[in-house]
Design an enzyme around this catalytic site. Sequence first.
Site, mmCIF file in Angstrom:
data_model
loop_
_atom_site.group_PDB
_atom_site.id
_atom_site.type_symbol
_atom_site.label_atom_id
_atom_site.label_comp_id
_atom_site.label_asym_id
_atom_site.label_seq_id
_atom_site.Cartn_x
_atom_site.Cartn_y
_atom_site.Cartn_z
ATOM 1 N N HIS A 137 106.429 34.983 -19.446
ATOM 2 C CA HIS A 137 105.775 33.834 -18.823
ATOM 3 C C HIS A 137 106.567 32.558 -19.073
ATOM 4 O O HIS A 137 107.331 32.455 -20.031
ATOM 5 C CB HIS A 137 104.358 33.691 -19.354
ATOM 6 C CG HIS A 137 103.445 34.776 -18.877
ATOM 7 N ND1 HIS A 137 102.091 34.755 -19.088
ATOM 8 C CD2 HIS A 137 103.680 35.917 -18.164
ATOM 9 C CE1 HIS A 137 101.536 35.818 -18.552
ATOM 10 N NE2 HIS A 137 102.488 36.548 -17.991
ATOM 11 N N GLU A 139 105.653 29.648 -20.162
ATOM 12 C CA GLU A 139 105.375 29.024 -21.456
ATOM 13 C C GLU A 139 106.189 29.698 -22.553
ATOM 14 O O GLU A 139 106.760 29.034 -23.415
ATOM 15 C CB GLU A 139 103.884 29.138 -21.804
ATOM 16 C CG GLU A 139 102.951 28.556 -20.758
ATOM 17 C CD GLU A 139 102.460 29.572 -19.734
ATOM 18 O OE1 GLU A 139 101.301 29.444 -19.313
ATOM 19 O OE2 GLU A 139 103.229 30.479 -19.343
ATOM 20 N N CYS A 163 97.575 31.763 -19.983
ATOM 21 C CA CYS A 163 96.751 32.940 -20.226
ATOM 22 C C CYS A 163 96.435 33.017 -21.724
ATOM 23 O O CYS A 163 96.968 32.232 -22.524
ATOM 24 C CB CYS A 163 97.486 34.205 -19.778
ATOM 25 S SG CYS A 163 98.958 34.592 -20.763
ATOM 26 N N CYS A 166 99.601 33.573 -23.918
ATOM 27 C CA CYS A 166 100.422 32.366 -24.023
ATOM 28 C C CYS A 166 99.715 31.315 -24.872
ATOM 29 O O CYS A 166 100.370 30.577 -25.612
ATOM 30 C CB CYS A 166 100.756 31.814 -22.642
ATOM 31 S SG CYS A 166 102.023 32.777 -21.784
#
Length: 189
Positions: A137, A139, A163, A166
């Site tokens: 992801h 992040e 999410c 993350c």
Amino acid sequence: MTEPTSTPGALRGAGGRPRDDGKQECPGCGKTTWLVIHSCRGRLTKRGRPGWDEYFLGIAVAVSTRADCSRRRVGALVVRWDVQPDGRKLPRIVSTGYNGSPPGGPSCLQGECPRATSGVAPGSSYDTGVGACVAVHAEGNAIIYAGRDNCLGSTLYVTEVPCDGCSRLIAAAGVARVVTPWGSTPDVG
């Protein structure tokens, strides 16, 4: 100059989420546009410039265009507020990240995405089963490239709400604040 505290202007469709056609409406001015972030009159500083949150979210949007995901493009950046010798705080971009497979992995944009070809329903588990996502992801990539020392007390600007996985990574990295187009979360670390 101090760190910003304003909530960024987000362009949204019904229910506060992005519209299906890619266009979104700003709750501040009602303007409908293809851009994810814009500065309506209520979001500009006294000098007519975007505030720091809008500025950095705009950069995160630009970063998201590099994403290697056929289903969603997300961008993130880690920003530190460095204290200058005269006591002023000035922002510094530490790292950027976008979602995509690890180097050498399958390219989702070239049709090699295991999740997209599996036919799993949207919203199903990204971590297990036939529809497991191979991407890191945005992040995570931003935090990995910044390193924990540069994340301590920083602000993470990201084009989507993180999410759960993350969110745990963000807290473990010591990020102090997360800003998305839908608002900011102080003291997450």
